[in-house]
Design a protein around this motif. Structure first.
Motif, short mmCIF file in Angstrom:
data_model
loop_
_atom_site.label_atom_id
_atom_site.label_comp_id
_atom_site.label_asym_id
_atom_site.label_seq_id
_atom_site.Cartn_x
_atom_site.Cartn_y
_atom_site.Cartn_z
N ALA A 41 0.85 -1.18 0.00
CA ALA A 41 0.00 0.00 0.00
C ALA A 41 0.89 1.24 0.00
O ALA A 41 1.99 1.22 0.56
CB ALA A 41 -0.90 0.00 1.22
N GLU A 42 0.42 2.30 -0.65
CA GLU A 42 1.19 3.54 -0.72
C GLU A 42 0.27 4.74 -0.59
O GLU A 42 -0.91 4.67 -0.90
CB GLU A 42 1.89 3.67 -2.08
CG GLU A 42 3.08 2.82 -2.26
CD GLU A 42 3.80 3.14 -3.55
OE1 GLU A 42 3.32 3.97 -4.34
OE2 GLU A 42 4.87 2.55 -3.76
N ASN A 43 0.85 5.85 -0.19
CA ASN A 43 0.15 7.13 -0.21
C ASN A 43 0.45 7.80 -1.54
O ASN A 43 1.61 7.87 -1.96
CB ASN A 43 0.63 8.04 0.90
CG ASN A 43 0.17 7.60 2.26
OD1 ASN A 43 -0.28 6.48 2.43
ND2 ASN A 43 0.28 8.47 3.23
N LEU A 44 -0.58 8.31 -2.20
CA LEU A 44 -0.39 9.10 -3.40
C LEU A 44 -0.45 10.58 -3.04
O LEU A 44 -0.95 10.96 -1.98
CB LEU A 44 -1.47 8.79 -4.43
CG LEU A 44 -1.52 7.37 -4.98
CD1 LEU A 44 -2.67 7.24 -5.97
CD2 LEU A 44 -0.22 7.01 -5.65
N ILE A 45 0.04 11.44 -3.92
CA ILE A 45 -0.05 12.87 -3.69
C ILE A 45 -1.51 13.31 -3.78
O ILE A 45 -2.02 14.02 -2.94
CB ILE A 45 0.83 13.65 -4.69
CG1 ILE A 45 2.29 13.30 -4.45
CG2 ILE A 45 0.60 15.14 -4.57
CD1 ILE A 45 3.23 13.81 -5.53
N ASN A 46 -2.19 12.86 -4.85
CA ASN A 46 -3.61 13.13 -5.00
C ASN A 46 -4.20 12.14 -5.99
O ASN A 46 -3.48 11.41 -6.65
CB ASN A 46 -3.89 14.58 -5.43
CG ASN A 46 -3.28 14.90 -6.77
OD1 ASN A 46 -3.39 14.14 -7.72
ND2 ASN A 46 -2.64 16.05 -6.87
N SER A 47 -5.52 12.13 -6.05
CA SER A 47 -6.24 11.26 -6.97
C SER A 47 -7.37 12.07 -7.59
O SER A 47 -8.16 12.69 -6.88
CB SER A 47 -6.80 10.06 -6.22
OG SER A 47 -7.63 9.29 -7.04
N ARG A 48 -7.44 12.06 -8.92
CA ARG A 48 -8.52 12.75 -9.64
C ARG A 48 -9.24 11.70 -10.50
O ARG A 48 -8.60 10.95 -11.21
CB ARG A 48 -7.96 13.83 -10.55
CG ARG A 48 -7.29 14.95 -9.82
CD ARG A 48 -6.62 15.90 -10.80
NE ARG A 48 -5.70 16.76 -10.11
CZ ARG A 48 -5.96 18.03 -9.81
NH1 ARG A 48 -7.12 18.55 -10.16
NH2 ARG A 48 -5.09 18.75 -9.17
N ASN A 49 -10.54 11.69 -10.39
CA ASN A 49 -11.35 10.75 -11.15
C ASN A 49 -12.41 11.50 -11.94
O ASN A 49 -13.12 12.35 -11.39
CB ASN A 49 -12.03 9.75 -10.23
CG ASN A 49 -11.04 8.85 -9.55
OD1 ASN A 49 -10.25 8.21 -10.21
ND2 ASN A 49 -11.07 8.81 -8.23
N TYR A 50 -12.50 11.19 -13.21
CA TYR A 50 -13.53 11.74 -14.09
C TYR A 50 -14.43 10.60 -14.52
O TYR A 50 -13.95 9.50 -14.78
CB TYR A 50 -12.90 12.38 -15.33
CG TYR A 50 -11.94 13.50 -15.02
CD1 TYR A 50 -12.39 14.80 -14.91
CD2 TYR A 50 -10.59 13.25 -14.83
CE1 TYR A 50 -11.52 15.83 -14.62
CE2 TYR A 50 -9.71 14.28 -14.53
CZ TYR A 50 -10.18 15.56 -14.43
OH TYR A 50 -9.32 16.58 -14.14
N SER A 51 -15.72 10.84 -14.59
CA SER A 51 -16.64 9.78 -14.99
C SER A 51 -17.77 10.36 -15.82
O SER A 51 -18.02 11.57 -15.83
CB SER A 51 -17.20 9.07 -13.76
OG SER A 51 -17.96 9.96 -12.98
N LEU A 52 -18.43 9.46 -16.52
CA LEU A 52 -19.58 9.82 -17.33
C LEU A 52 -20.62 8.71 -17.14
O LEU A 52 -20.32 7.53 -17.34
CB LEU A 52 -19.18 9.94 -18.80
CG LEU A 52 -20.16 10.59 -19.73
CD1 LEU A 52 -20.48 12.01 -19.28
CD2 LEU A 52 -19.59 10.63 -21.14
N ASN A 53 -21.82 9.08 -16.72
CA ASN A 53 -22.87 8.12 -16.43
C ASN A 53 -24.06 8.38 -17.36
O ASN A 53 -24.55 9.50 -17.44
CB ASN A 53 -23.30 8.22 -14.97
CG ASN A 53 -24.27 7.14 -14.58
OD1 ASN A 53 -24.33 6.10 -15.21
ND2 ASN A 53 -25.04 7.38 -13.54
#
Length: 63
Positions: free
Chosen positions: A31-43
């Protein structure tokens, strides 16, 4: 109906990040820490009525 989505998370912990040790040529996961996470989605969702008494809600999501 078409719905866009976006999420941002600061310093998330993510599991099972695969690494290679160059000294031993072995893979390991941790397991690791990331700096940030961005998620884009389309429903996409649409109702479907095969008969007057039966209603179906169909959904398709892309991330």
């Amino acid at each position: 109906m078409l719905n866009p989505g976006y999420s941002y998370e600061k310093t998330p912990i993510v599991g099972w990040q695969v690494h290679l040790d160059p000294a031993t040529n072995k893979q390991y996961a941790r397991a690791e820490n990331l700096i940030n996470s961005r998620n884009y989605s389309l429903n996409f969702s649409a109702p479907f009525n095969p008969t007057p008494w039966w209603q179906i809600q169909s959904n398709l999501m892309g991330v």
